[in-house]
Enzyme design. Structure first.
Site, mmCIF file in Angstrom:
data_model
loop_
_atom_site.group_PDB
_atom_site.id
_atom_site.type_symbol
_atom_site.label_atom_id
_atom_site.label_comp_id
_atom_site.label_asym_id
_atom_site.label_seq_id
_atom_site.Cartn_x
_atom_site.Cartn_y
_atom_site.Cartn_z
ATOM 1 N N GLY A 15 -34.840 -1.032 -9.382
ATOM 2 C CA GLY A 15 -35.429 -0.561 -10.723
ATOM 3 C C GLY A 15 -34.084 -0.258 -11.687
ATOM 4 O O GLY A 15 -33.067 -0.498 -11.108
ATOM 5 N N LYS A 54 -32.015 -0.855 -15.538
ATOM 6 C CA LYS A 54 -31.546 -1.922 -16.279
ATOM 7 C C LYS A 54 -30.138 -2.377 -15.789
ATOM 8 O O LYS A 54 -29.838 -2.556 -14.738
ATOM 9 C CB LYS A 54 -31.646 -1.599 -17.759
ATOM 10 C CG LYS A 54 -33.028 -1.072 -18.145
ATOM 11 C CD LYS A 54 -33.100 -0.942 -19.763
ATOM 12 C CE LYS A 54 -34.642 -0.842 -20.075
ATOM 13 N NZ LYS A 54 -34.736 -1.005 -21.217
ATOM 14 N N PHE A 55 -29.059 -2.687 -16.634
ATOM 15 C CA PHE A 55 -27.612 -3.042 -16.555
ATOM 16 C C PHE A 55 -26.872 -1.687 -16.135
ATOM 17 O O PHE A 55 -26.931 -0.884 -16.422
ATOM 18 C CB PHE A 55 -27.130 -3.787 -17.523
ATOM 19 C CG PHE A 55 -27.676 -5.363 -17.749
ATOM 20 C CD1 PHE A 55 -26.928 -6.299 -17.075
ATOM 21 C CD2 PHE A 55 -28.336 -5.512 -18.810
ATOM 22 C CE1 PHE A 55 -27.205 -7.423 -17.110
ATOM 23 C CE2 PHE A 55 -28.790 -7.154 -19.032
ATOM 24 C CZ PHE A 55 -28.084 -7.906 -18.090
ATOM 25 N N THR A 56 -26.145 -2.130 -14.871
ATOM 26 C CA THR A 56 -24.872 -1.238 -14.600
ATOM 27 C C THR A 56 -23.669 -1.890 -14.285
ATOM 28 O O THR A 56 -23.833 -3.080 -13.947
ATOM 29 C CB THR A 56 -25.455 -0.013 -13.938
ATOM 30 O OG1 THR A 56 -24.528 1.088 -13.704
ATOM 31 C CG2 THR A 56 -25.528 -0.583 -12.331
ATOM 32 N N HIS A 114 -20.435 -2.079 -11.424
ATOM 33 C CA HIS A 114 -19.981 -1.699 -10.159
ATOM 34 C C HIS A 114 -18.800 -2.047 -9.804
ATOM 35 O O HIS A 114 -18.523 -3.291 -10.306
ATOM 36 C CB HIS A 114 -20.900 -1.989 -8.911
ATOM 37 C CG HIS A 114 -22.223 -1.602 -9.008
ATOM 38 N ND1 HIS A 114 -22.483 -0.275 -9.218
ATOM 39 C CD2 HIS A 114 -23.399 -2.177 -8.754
ATOM 40 C CE1 HIS A 114 -23.889 -0.041 -8.969
ATOM 41 N NE2 HIS A 114 -24.337 -1.188 -8.650
ATOM 42 N N ALA A 152 -25.256 6.653 -11.919
ATOM 43 C CA ALA A 152 -26.561 5.867 -12.267
ATOM 44 C C ALA A 152 -27.541 5.805 -10.771
ATOM 45 O O ALA A 152 -26.987 6.043 -9.870
ATOM 46 C CB ALA A 152 -26.123 4.517 -12.456
ATOM 47 N N GLY A 169 -30.912 3.735 -9.163
ATOM 48 C CA GLY A 169 -31.740 2.687 -9.267
ATOM 49 C C GLY A 169 -32.221 2.539 -7.816
ATOM 50 O O GLY A 169 -31.354 1.972 -6.793
ATOM 51 N N ALA A 225 -24.767 5.173 -7.791
ATOM 52 C CA ALA A 225 -23.327 4.703 -8.201
ATOM 53 C C ALA A 225 -22.702 5.867 -8.771
ATOM 54 O O ALA A 225 -23.097 6.336 -10.140
ATOM 55 C CB ALA A 225 -23.304 3.623 -8.947
ATOM 56 N N CYS A 230 -27.624 0.929 -18.671
ATOM 57 C CA CYS A 230 -29.162 1.604 -18.245
ATOM 58 C C CYS A 230 -29.787 1.557 -19.615
ATOM 59 O O CYS A 230 -30.887 2.037 -19.609
ATOM 60 C CB CYS A 230 -29.017 3.183 -17.724
ATOM 61 S SG CYS A 230 -28.083 2.962 -16.201
#
Length: 209
Positions: free
Chosen positions: A70, A72-74, A76, A143, A145, A158, A174
């Protein structure tokens, strides 16, 4: 008993995804106990199922991977502790409630950060863990997800420990425009990843009995 498994060296995101999905299948089949994987990724941008392509601003030669989690963008990368709890919510001591599970993850991380004097909190309708910096502006420090298969959880959290926060400039984290990110280091907390892991394990047991 949930076992904590630490991958000692930075791992490619795709490799960790294969490892995680293989372990999920074993838990579903009753061939492995619940576990929490602790990893650190090589630099990568990942997109969850709700991403919008315009939220990828400039990937700066950092790989982009589209995932089934689930969100959006993150980002790592180095200095970030990524936590993958693989828990069976169908067990008698757990609850088949994904929203409750996310709330428990939030509580776990908030309690862990509190050990270091970091007062973290959640913001309604904004997934993740937030803190207020010196200028009193909310900044995201972690974050979240997740995904579930046959009530077994995977993907996860994360947390920015000593992350190079400039790497977040290539995305709208996000999907939240003008949102800021922070790290333990930026907040004046300097700690080895292994020491942070010990706190995570202690606080986990208090929430996920």
């Amino acid at each position: 008993m949930v076992q904590f498994i630490t991958i000692p060296t930075p791992i490619d995101y795709q490799d960790s995804l294969m490892l995680m999905e293989d372990y999920v299948n074993k838990v579903i089949d009753g061939e492995a106990p619940e576990a929490v994987y602790l990893v650190e990724h090589l630099d990568v941008y990942t997109a969850g199922t709700n991403y919008k392509q315009e939220e990828l601003l400039n990937h700066n030669n950092i790989p982009v991977i589209y995932t089934g989690r689930g969100g959006k963008f993150t980002f790592h990368g180095a200095g970030q502790r990524v936590i993958y709890p693989i828990l069976n919510l169908a067990l008698p001591n757990r609850t088949k409630d994904l929203k409750l599970y996310v709330r428990m993850l939030e509580e776990w991380i908030i309690n862990s950060l509190d050990i270091f004097g970091i007062k973290a909190y959640i913001i309604k309708n904004k997934v993740g863990i937030w803190v207020k910096t010196n200028d009193d502006i909310p900044s995201k420090i972690a974050a979240i997800g997740v995904r579930v298969r046959k009530w077994v959880t995977y993907h996860g959290i994360a947390i920015n420990i000593s992350t190079d926060l400039s790497k977040f400039n290539g995305i709208i984290p996000c999907g939240l425009e003008n949102s800021l990110v922070t790290s333990l280091n930026q907040l004046g907390v300097y700690i080895e990843m292994t020491e942070f892991d010990k706190i995570l394990e202690v606080e986990f047991i208090k929430i996920f009995k």
